[in-house]
Write an enzyme that holds these catalytic residues in place. Structure first.
Site, PDB file in Angstrom:
ATOM      1  N   PHE A  34       0.833  -1.214   0.000  1.00 13.53           N
ATOM      2  CA  PHE A  34       0.000   0.000   0.000  1.00 13.53           C
ATOM      3  C   PHE A  34       0.861   1.256   0.000  1.00 13.53           C
ATOM      4  CE2 PHE A  34      -3.652   2.657   1.445  1.00 13.53           C
ATOM      5  CZ  PHE A  34      -4.545   2.265   0.448  1.00 13.53           C
ATOM      6  N   ARG A  59       5.806  -7.167  -8.997  1.00 10.33           N
ATOM      7  CA  ARG A  59       6.936  -7.918  -9.530  1.00 10.33           C
ATOM      8  C   ARG A  59       6.541  -9.384  -9.641  1.00 10.33           C
ATOM      9  NH1 ARG A  59       8.601  -3.863 -11.137  1.00 10.33           N
ATOM     10  NH2 ARG A  59      10.593  -2.838 -10.785  1.00 10.33           N
ATOM     11  N   GLU A 111      11.044 -12.855 -16.149  1.00 13.48           N
ATOM     12  CA  GLU A 111      10.933 -11.980 -17.315  1.00 13.48           C
ATOM     13  C   GLU A 111      12.200 -11.979 -18.152  1.00 13.48           C
ATOM     14  OE1 GLU A 111       8.133  -8.778 -15.208  1.00 13.48           O
ATOM     15  OE2 GLU A 111       9.537  -7.912 -16.638  1.00 13.48           O
ATOM     16  N   HIS A 138       4.872  -6.058 -19.116  1.00  9.08           N
ATOM     17  CA  HIS A 138       5.442  -5.121 -18.127  1.00  9.08           C
ATOM     18  C   HIS A 138       5.350  -3.671 -18.630  1.00  9.08           C
ATOM     19  CE1 HIS A 138       8.345  -4.965 -14.469  1.00  9.08           C
ATOM     20  NE2 HIS A 138       7.550  -3.897 -14.516  1.00  9.08           N
ATOM     21  N   GLY A 157       3.299  -1.340 -17.147  1.00  7.54           N
ATOM     22  CA  GLY A 157       2.614  -0.553 -16.121  1.00  7.54           C
ATOM     23  C   GLY A 157       2.855   0.945 -16.267  1.00  7.54           C
TER      24      GLY A 157
HETATM   25  C1  DGY Z   1       8.651   0.038 -12.063  1.00  5.87           C
HETATM   26  O1  DGY Z   1       8.993   1.127 -12.574  1.00  5.87           O
HETATM   27  O2  DGY Z   1       9.311  -0.493 -11.169  1.00  5.87           O
HETATM   28  C2  DGY Z   1       7.376  -0.632 -12.447  1.00  5.87           C
HETATM   29  O3  DGY Z   1       7.595  -1.967 -12.692  1.00  5.87           O
HETATM   30  C3  DGY Z   1       6.603   0.067 -13.529  1.00  5.87           C
HETATM   31  O4  DGY Z   1       5.673  -0.751 -14.137  1.00  5.87           O
END
Ligand code: DGY
Length: 318
Positions: free
Chosen positions: A153, A237, A266, A284, A286
């Protein structure tokens, strides 16, 4: 002029900034160096810009004798041996904050896409199987008013929680140090021990960082505790989930589905995940918005310039 080595091309805004101050070399715009290539190219560098996919271990750190700063182009830094960096007086920086909203958006994209079977639906239409509206065609899961459990969080987990309020969800969270009551009310969340969170949540998102205490945090027995219709999303992760256990849970329909942006090894993806319809897979991505990636590039450049000028970087990890 100091030497800055980038293991991979990052957005121009960061490269231009670095070039205004230092000599810049870039390994490639398509692939990262392997360990030997990294040592060869970085051994005279004063600064490295690394990606989360570059493992910067003790050997590399010890061999790069001029190194003063490693700027990781990511918020997570589990790819860097921090102890070795500290022992060699090397500063490590990361890119927090600027990718929070992008990563929370992708968490929710995967959550909703899994709940409403979006990839299956898209394939269904493309394969010309849509021959009329069906009362029981591709039924998914309700999100409104359900329980969301957020593991980890920090900034991203909190941004995921804010989005959940629009869905009128009950929100549980788990982290090492619980928030105080005022903060919990601000986010409309309740702390839950991991077991309770797993048992009570309809949706579980993993927004934690990888460390010794989160490695394989979600394993066979954790999947067994989840509801039959649970949906698990991981944008944290890969190794936080035991991927073999996840494959079994998906195959045995112990859970409804999963949305994954990260993988245990990965860029390899468990071959059986590729065969399953109840999991949605993204590479990946994000933080993959133009905005976030440009901000990250500027951040690593500014922090390297600061350290090489003898100043404190904004985003120091150690
Ligand atoms: C990071 O920057 O650590 C993240 O995995 C972004 O997705």
């Amino acid at each position: 002029m100091a030497k800055v080595f980038l293991t991979r091309k990052i957005p121009d805004i960061g490269i231009e900034l670095l070039k205004n101050h230092h000599e810049v070399s870039i390994f490639s715009d398509k692939q990262n160096p392997n360990k030997q290539q990294l040592i060869k190219h970085a051994q005279n560098a004063d600064a490295i810009v690394s990606l989360l996919s570059d493992e910067i271990d003790e050997e590399i750190i010890n061999k790069c004798k001029n190194l003063k700063v490693i700027a990781n182009y990511a918020v997570g830094y589990d790819n860097i041996n921090l102890k070795a960096a500290q022992e060699n007086n090397i500063v490590v920086t990361n890119t927090p904050g600027v990718l929070t909203e992008a990563t929370a958006d992708l968490t929710w994209t995967l959550l909703l896409a899994t709940a409403r079977r979006i990839v299956e639906s898209d394939k269904f239409v493309r394969n010309l199987k849509f021959d009329g509206w069906g009362p029981e065609l591709l039924l998914g899961r309700k999100t409104h008013g359900k329980t969301l459990g957020i593991i980890g969080f920090g900034r991203i987990g909190q941004a995921v929680a804010k989005r959940a309020q629009g869905f009128n969800m009950d929100i549980l969270y788990n982290k090492r140090t619980p928030l105080d009551q005022a903060e919990e009310s601000k986010f409309g969340v309740k702390f839950a021990k991991l077991d309770k969170l797993l048992k009570d949540s309809d949706f579980i998102t993993i927004n934690a960082s990888l460390n010794d205490s989160t490695y394989h945090l979600i394993d066979k027995k954790e999947f067994e505790k989840m509801k039959d219709n649970a949906i698990v999303v991981n944008t944290g992760r890969g190794p936080i989930i035991n991927e073999n256990a996840l494959v079994e849970a998906l195959k045995q329909k112990e859970i409804f589905g999963a949305g994954l942006d990260v993988y245990e090894e990965e860029p390899k993806v468990h071959p059986e995940l590729l065969e399953l319809d109840n999991v949605i897979l993204t590479p990946h991505t994000g933080s993959a918005t133009t905005y976030a990636r440009n901000e990250m590039a500027e951040m690593v450049a500014k922090d390297i310039i600061a350290v090489l000028e003898g100043n404190e970087p904004v985003n120091r990890v150690v």
